[in-house]
Scaffold this motif. Structure first.
Motif: not given
Lengths: 530, 530
Positions: A485-486, A489, A502-504, A515, A518, A522
């Motif tokens: 996961y990390q 993303v 790319a999310s929960y 997502s 975020d 970034r």
């Protein structure tokens, strides 16, 4: 005023905690102060000051891509969106009369619904805590109406209980709770729980069980007017001479333990399933259309991406214009890629091996939805069901009743199936006509008679056969989350991925939006540092 | 089609059963066949062939009276309605900006709500199974919208639990269910219930408890992501790098047993309280107005009845025209009297001693409702609460959030109190201004800060002080039912009573309507026999 002072103090306290202990400490403190967190959304991102001339290529005009384009444009970037389809919105989609849809395998459906009627093949309901989506719906002028998620009067059907006949949810729920209450009261009264519960709490618990479970004075759950007040009456209270109600008989205890009963009860307590929920007035794609209106000049439609390359200076995407069948390239400083992993895993992409492994690690679910247009709302008129879902252990999974135009007199579209694996695999293997026949046959078990009689036309979407998605949404497991996961993303040099995958908050529009916010936050930070 | 045949057969079977065994047998059979009775309403009455020139006097232009007049007129009677107020609808009533209301005791309120806003002092929600009301709403063109009865995200407040702070309903419900599941699983695993439950059902029950109560693999209910999926998260799932959710801590077990928790849970399972519910678009009085439109030429307003006499030939009613302050009489062959018992018991009435005793036997409840207009929908914007009720053990009883214009930006009216005895007695003894102050003080416990800050204006109705009702609705006990109910609903020579008080659906519009239909059906039969 006193309360004003109190409020300021709380806010100051929270700020101090956030500074000292970070986000986790802040959430802890908020909960302690009675402010459980409802969302990770804290308002639209405050991005500004993009470098002059900086460009971003957004791949995919679904909600994640559209929002990224909207906010990055506001921040000062020059943005372009490439979209495979000839429309925006992605899985935010409604099928209406006159629409044509061709699935993988070649089957084409010409949708025959009456004007105003629709099927939402993808997202169809919005939880009250999906604040990002609600925020932008309000901002972009999307009118919402209640989605009747929870309805005591719908049916539960199990092929292994109640003689295979549907029972009202309220009756099954009341009998489950009544039996649980009676059994626990019995244990307490037999002193089986004296070690686990204090004497005072045992008294409180007994009182609670009697009140919640509708037990009689001897802590028994029996057929009675008292129990019928929860489960429904044999003859409900009325007026005049014959007004007195008659109690209803209880369901068989063994049957009440059928998994269909407790899974339904548990379902409605699920985080994303709790009331209040909403839907856009007029169909789910009102959202996609509203998002698209904000950035309509930035979208290139019919663009089939075949290669995503990057170097130290920028990103180059190769795509085919499917309208003219010509290969083209697009360049930008940065790329927000929202293409579903199911598609992306088949595209030549210049990312690290770890990122490629992450992209390829996540399987997609293949739900099947079937819309059935009925001549009249027999579920309302005959069954007193206004919205909500009747659950079944048959392949169709459920029947969901329309929430728009309640009490309407014209034809209406039922959701006649929301099938998941393995039922979804089975239905996806059929022709659209065969799927309708299954939906009618299985739905008739719950609404005998009217179901076939009132049927006019149907439409189905098997997500594993949707050409531009090859599945409904990403199905992370605990293991893949841990491993990939990390990586998925994280920015891969000049490319960042966004979308529900790319999310929960997988499979929800909110996940795509959170997502996206975020990712672009970034990206913007990186772009300013670069 | 096969299903068509099946349907006919069922209908024929039901007809045969009804003929053979009467209504009770029919209901029994319907339930057995999977058709639990939803209502005693079987469609509008089929009355016709009234004797030429036969007349009926209807006392009271509430829903019962209006419906009686409508259906009796259709049946051929010449009908006249006497109404005390200068408007129809009775307790079906909405207060709007510009309205003036003077209560018993002389306090006058000039309502200051913004245009479009309202308080429904009387009925305010319609269950899905109130088929009589729904039928006539549809027939008379009353548009309905969902009334959000059940909302997982509202608050529960108890002064004796959770440190006196409000907690989310979902958290309290999840923790109640989780603890009950854990304790019952413990009993089963300690073999305390081996005699009560078969071995097979014990296994099924354990599986059910784990799934319903969100227990872990050891049947424990603990703070976890699993439990948080029902009760809410410390940090909910999000998108991107910080997307992972954080579980929330559980509430204290002793507190979870507080009566506010289980009474709230039980409340939502109550027959009349189950979802789906509705309200008229634009205020509850849209119903009264629509009913009144059907019979508007028959109504005499401002008619204060002082005497109801009858002999073998007919009925004579004496009333004061309060506009001209003149005493008048009205005569008819028959009388449908829908005056609330609280008023009727003070009117000189020529009925049997038994009927008079019945009329005087039933006390009326004295609910107090308070509407608070707020500058903005802080419950939506700050608390993610869209409709539904927050319950409290303070005198106000609850805060109920408006269901109209969800997401609206302008001022909105909260129901700031729905008080019952003894809180209602206390509030009724205050001035309207004092009641508002109590509502603000107690509401601020649930919504600190915003409640007073956003308050604009308020209105209150204490039903014990409503001049034309002297109470909210009839409060039958089991004993009074046994002794007086059949007398009350029986025809007393030429007079029959109707209204919610003459039903088992007390305090609901449906009760008034069902009572009315039953009363006029019997009146018509008697009139044809006479």
């Amino acid at each position: 005023m006193g309360t004003g002072v109190q409020r300021t103090t709380r806010r100051q306290l929270l700020s101090a905690i956030a500074l000292a202990g970070g986000t986790a400490a802040l959430y802890q403190a908020m909960t302690t102060l009675g402010h459980a967190a409802e969302t990770q959304f804290t308002g639209p991102p405050n991005l500004s000051g993009a470098r002059k001339g900086a460009t971003v290529l957004v791949l995919g005009a679904g909600l994640a891509g559209l929002l990224a384009a909207y906010e990055l444009t506001k921040a000062g970037y020059k943005v372009r969106i490439l979209e495979f389809q000839n429309r925006a919105g992605g899985r935010n989609w409604s099928l209406r009369g006159g629409d044509t849809y061709t699935e993988l395998g070649g089957a084409t459906q010409k949708i025959g619904f009456q004007p105003g009627n629709y099927l939402n093949p993808g997202p169809w309901r919005i939880p009250h805590h999906h604040r990002t989506l609600l925020h932008y719906c309000r901002q972009f002028g999307v009118a919402l109406e209640p989605f009747i998620q929870f309805n005591h009067n719908t049916y539960i059907h199990s092929s292994t209980a109640f003689g295979g006949k549907p029972v009202r949810f309220k009756a099954a729920k009341a009998d489950f709770e009544g039996n649980v209450a009676e059994l626990l009261a019995k244990s307490i009264n037999q002193n089986a729980l004296d070690e686990a519960v204090t004497a005072e709490d045992r008294e409180r618990l007994l009182e609670a069980l009697r009140g919640w479970g509708m037990l009689d004075k001897d802590y028994r759950y029996v057929s009675s007017l008292r129990a019928s007040a929860h489960r429904g009456y044999e003859r409900p209270p009325g007026g005049g001479v014959n007004g007195a109600p008659i109690p209803s008989p209880l369901l068989d205890f063994h049957d009440v333990l059928d998994p269909q009963v407790w899974t339904s009860m548990s379902f409605f307590m699920g985080h994303e399933m709790q009331t209040t929920m909403f839907q856009p007035v007029g169909g789910m794609d009102m959202i996609g259309k509203a998002f698209a209106r904000q950035v309509q000049d930035l979208i290139t439609y019919n663009a089939k991406v075949s290669r995503i390359a990057q170097d130290r200076k920028g990103v180059e995407v190769t795509y085919t214009d499917t309208a003219s069948n010509t290969v083209q390239t697009a360049k930008a400083d940065w790329c927000v890629c929202t293409i579903p992993l199911s598609i992306l895993s088949q595209i030549d992409m210049q990312v690290t091996d770890e990122m490629m492994a992450a992209i390829r690690a996540v399987p997609y679910s293949g739900q099947v939805k079937i819309g059935l247009e009925m001549r009249r709302r027999f579920w309302e008129e005959d069954d007193s069901i206004y919205g909500g879902h009747s659950f079944t252990d048959q392949e169709i999974g459920l029947i969901s009743y329309p929430n728009n135009d309640l009490f309407g007199r014209g034809p209406a579209v039922l959701l006649g199936a929301f099938a998941r694996e393995p039922g979804a695999y089975w239905l996806a293997g059929m022709t659209p006509e065969q799927r309708i026949e299954v939906a009618l046959a299985q739905g008739s078990v719950i609404h005998p008679g009217a179901y076939r009689k009132e049927f006019m036309t149907g439409a189905s979407v098997a997500w594993s056969r949707v050409p531009w998605a090859l599945g409904c949404c990403a199905r992370w497991s605990e293991e893949t989350r841990k491993e990939h996961y990390q990586t998925l993303v994280a920015m891969d040099r000049r490319i960042v991925l966004a979308g529900e995958h790319a999310s929960y908050v997988g499979c929800w529009m909110e996940g795509a939006l959170l997502s996206s916010l975020d990712a672009i936050t970034r990206l913007h930070k990186r772009a300013l540092e670069a």
